[in-house]
Design an enzyme around this catalytic site. Structure first.
Site, PDB file in Angstrom:
ATOM      1  N   LYS A 107       0.858  -1.191   0.000  1.00 29.16           N
ATOM      2  CA  LYS A 107       0.000   0.000   0.000  1.00 29.16           C
ATOM      3  C   LYS A 107       0.886   1.231   0.000  1.00 29.16           C
ATOM      4  O   LYS A 107       2.002   1.197   0.521  1.00 29.16           O
ATOM      5  CB  LYS A 107      -0.869   0.030   1.267  1.00 29.16           C
ATOM      6  CG  LYS A 107      -2.081   0.919   1.150  1.00 29.16           C
ATOM      7  CD  LYS A 107      -3.143   0.226   0.326  1.00 29.16           C
ATOM      8  CE  LYS A 107      -4.473   0.933   0.385  1.00 29.16           C
ATOM      9  NZ  LYS A 107      -5.552  -0.008   0.072  1.00 29.16           N
ATOM     10  N   THR A 195     -15.303  -1.967  -6.763  1.00 27.45           N
ATOM     11  CA  THR A 195     -15.358  -2.202  -5.315  1.00 27.45           C
ATOM     12  C   THR A 195     -16.797  -2.123  -4.819  1.00 27.45           C
ATOM     13  O   THR A 195     -17.252  -2.958  -4.033  1.00 27.45           O
ATOM     14  CB  THR A 195     -14.436  -1.214  -4.569  1.00 27.45           C
ATOM     15  OG1 THR A 195     -13.186  -1.155  -5.248  1.00 27.45           O
ATOM     16  CG2 THR A 195     -14.211  -1.646  -3.135  1.00 27.45           C
TER      17      THR A 195
HETATM   18  N1  GLU Z   1      -7.118   0.361  -3.048  1.00 26.26           N
HETATM   19  C1  GLU Z   1      -7.958  -0.750  -3.291  1.00 26.26           C
HETATM   20  C2  GLU Z   1      -8.006  -1.661  -2.065  1.00 26.26           C
HETATM   21  O1  GLU Z   1      -7.826  -1.226  -0.971  1.00 26.26           O
HETATM   22  C3  GLU Z   1      -7.599  -1.462  -4.574  1.00 26.26           C
HETATM   23  C4  GLU Z   1      -6.244  -2.106  -4.603  1.00 26.26           C
HETATM   24  C5  GLU Z   1      -5.874  -2.657  -5.953  1.00 26.26           C
HETATM   25  O2  GLU Z   1      -6.694  -2.702  -6.854  1.00 26.26           O
HETATM   26  O3  GLU Z   1      -4.709  -3.063  -6.092  1.00 26.26           O
HETATM   27  O4  GLU Z   1      -8.318  -2.803  -2.151  1.00 26.26           O
END
Ligand code: GLU
Length: 476
Positions: A107, A195
């Site tokens: 992250k 999402t």
């Molecule tokens: N930021 C999103 C998460 O927390 C997506 C991460 C991604 O697609 O790599 O899952």
């Protein structure tokens, strides 16, 4: 958000992890190896803006490299800090394992309020941040693949992809260095909504099994369920919209930065979103009642609560006042470890973040595969499938003609059957399948093992077992 007497976000994730490994029989030392973050890189860089040099602080944390590339979004927010990115990176590891996206967890974050900068300034800042990360392989199609998170979106991902391509001019897979890109820059249909769509599919699967619905003390189907959603950003907006428009749920509360809206009847999610875009908040929206203390609406009487904003919003100060019998964590870490315990003891059912919001990374996986295969999904087989369907239709048509009034094809059947699946349909079908299978793997543990008292523990068990198996297979 941190509350006195409460552990930090990362500690909270670790506590939940510890609860699960306490029930497992891992080889000595492996538990700690999985729990800790492998590395966190901090960078401070300067950008010349408005006549002076501005210094920014950014992070990219790599939690687990049991599979590579590692995956996870980049967040732009003032509150970004090392503890937070490490907690989020850990959640990415567990999330990817749970939904079988073949990635480790990572992250990133930049301490910035994006609303304070214009588009050109944001581009300069983003490109510089991307440069700093890419030159250390913290952006790389085979090592580390970022994606959008809070405060970032398609636009930022396109800048990152372009920056990487400029630095790696002969890398044929350059586009796969980041996901969540716009369609014209190598993105995939359905990533923006993914999402929120995943939250919808998760709830649909939950309501498919009466035992689960019973555990939450609810009845029936999603239709008519009263929902409060916190945060009408990308995730909350799409989840609320799809649940209202396609499943007949009622959006009776919307919590935003400047307060909340409540209504006895379902609100028009698009109208509220447009109002926020135009006025900067929900205040003044004509077709609902405005409540200044937005957080108090988390405690409203409803069937399903969807925290889709920040971490730590349900904590020791309000957990015992939460009335919703079912919470689905669309955000990462919205319920602290302490609040989780209180809610568990009350019998509240929580569909945990690492599962509930995994739709984003699932479709990111499809995008990455599309980029690496250099071909649009369906391009090879779509017309061939259509031709085969046409054969069936021709035969049915013969039967139809032969039987006269006695039988005929249902209206629209021909059209529906002939229509081949485009990229969006394939993405949705892949996402639905992923969300169902991952939920079923948790459900099985939840119902069959006495020690598995809740879905969060089930989720951790399933994912830690997968990570552990992969360490065992490849060695450290
Ligand atoms: N930021 C999103 C998460 O927390 C997506 C991460 C991604 O697609 O790599 O899952």
């Amino acid at each position: 958000m941190s509350v006195k007497n409460e552990p930090s976000f990362r500690e909270s994730v670790d506590l939940m992890f510890n609860r699960a490994v306490g029930l497992m029989d891992l080889p000595p030392g492996l538990e700690q190896k999985i729990r800790v973050c492998n590395a966190t890189y901090t960078v401070r860089f300067g950008v010349r803006l408005r006549g002076s040099i501005h210094t920014f602080t950014g992070y990219r944390s790599v939690h687990s490299e049991h599979m590579e590339p590692v995956k996870g979004g980049i967040r732009y927010a003032l509150g970004v800090n090392q503890d937070e990115v490490e907690a989020l990176a850990a959640l990415m590891t567990y999330k990817c394992a749970l939904v079988e996206a073949p990635f480790g967890g990572s992250k990133g974050g930049l301490c910035i309020d994006p609303r304070q900068y214009d588009e050109h300034e944001l581009e300069q800042i983003t490109r510089r941040f991307a440069y700093e990360l890419a030159k250390r392989d913290l952006i790389d199609p085979s090592q580390n693949v970022p994606a959008p998170d809070m405060g970032t979106g398609e636009r930022e991902m396109a800048w990152i992809a372009d920056q990487y391509a400029r630095m790696n001019t002969t890398d044929i897979n350059a586009r796969a260095c980041v996901t969540g890109k716009p369609l014209n820059a190598g993105g995939i249909s359905g990533r923006v909504e993914a999402t929120g769509r995943g939250v919808q599919y998760a709830l649909q699967e939950f309501f498919r099994d009466i035992r689960d619905v019973d555990k939450a003390g609810l009845k029936g189907k999603l239709d008519g369920k009263r929902i409060v959603v916190q945060g009408l950003g990308n995730v909350g907006y799409h989840a609320a919209k799809f649940l209202a428009e396609e499943d007949g749920a009622q959006i009776v509360g919307i919590i935003e930065r400047d307060g909340a809206l409540v209504s006895d009847t379902s609100m028009d999610v698009d109208a509220v979103r447009n109002w926020i875009m135009e006025h900067g908040g929900v205040k003044g929206y004509p077709d609902a009642t405005y409540v200044e203390n937005g957080a108090s609406v988390l405690e409203a009487d409803c069937d399903i609560l969807i925290p889709a904003a920040l971490e730590g919003v349900i904590n020791l100060t309000n957990a015992d006042k939460i009335k919703a019998p079912l919470i689905i964590e669309a955000a990462n870490g919205p319920v602290t470890a302490g609040a989780d315990e209180i809610l568990r003891n009350k019998g509240t059912v929580i569909i945990p973040d690492m599962y509930a919001n995994a739709g984003g990374v699932t479709v990111s996986y499809f995008e990455w595969v599309k980029n690496l295969s250099h071909i649009r999904f369906g391009r090879m087989q779509r017309r061939q499938e259509e031709a085969r369907h046409q054969l069936v239709i021709d035969e049915l048509q013969r039967l139809d003609d032969y039987l006269g009034d006695a039988w005929s094809m249902s209206p629209n059947f021909k059209q529906k059957y002939l229509k081949g699946a485009g990229e969006l349909e394939l993405v949705r079908s892949g996402l639905d399948d992923t969300m169902r299978i991952a939920y079923q793997s948790m459900r099985e543990r939840w119902h069959e093992e006495e020690k598995v008292t809740d879905l969060r523990i089930a989720a951790y068990l399933v994912s830690i077992e997968k990570v552990a198996a992969s360490y065992r297979a490849k060695g450290l």
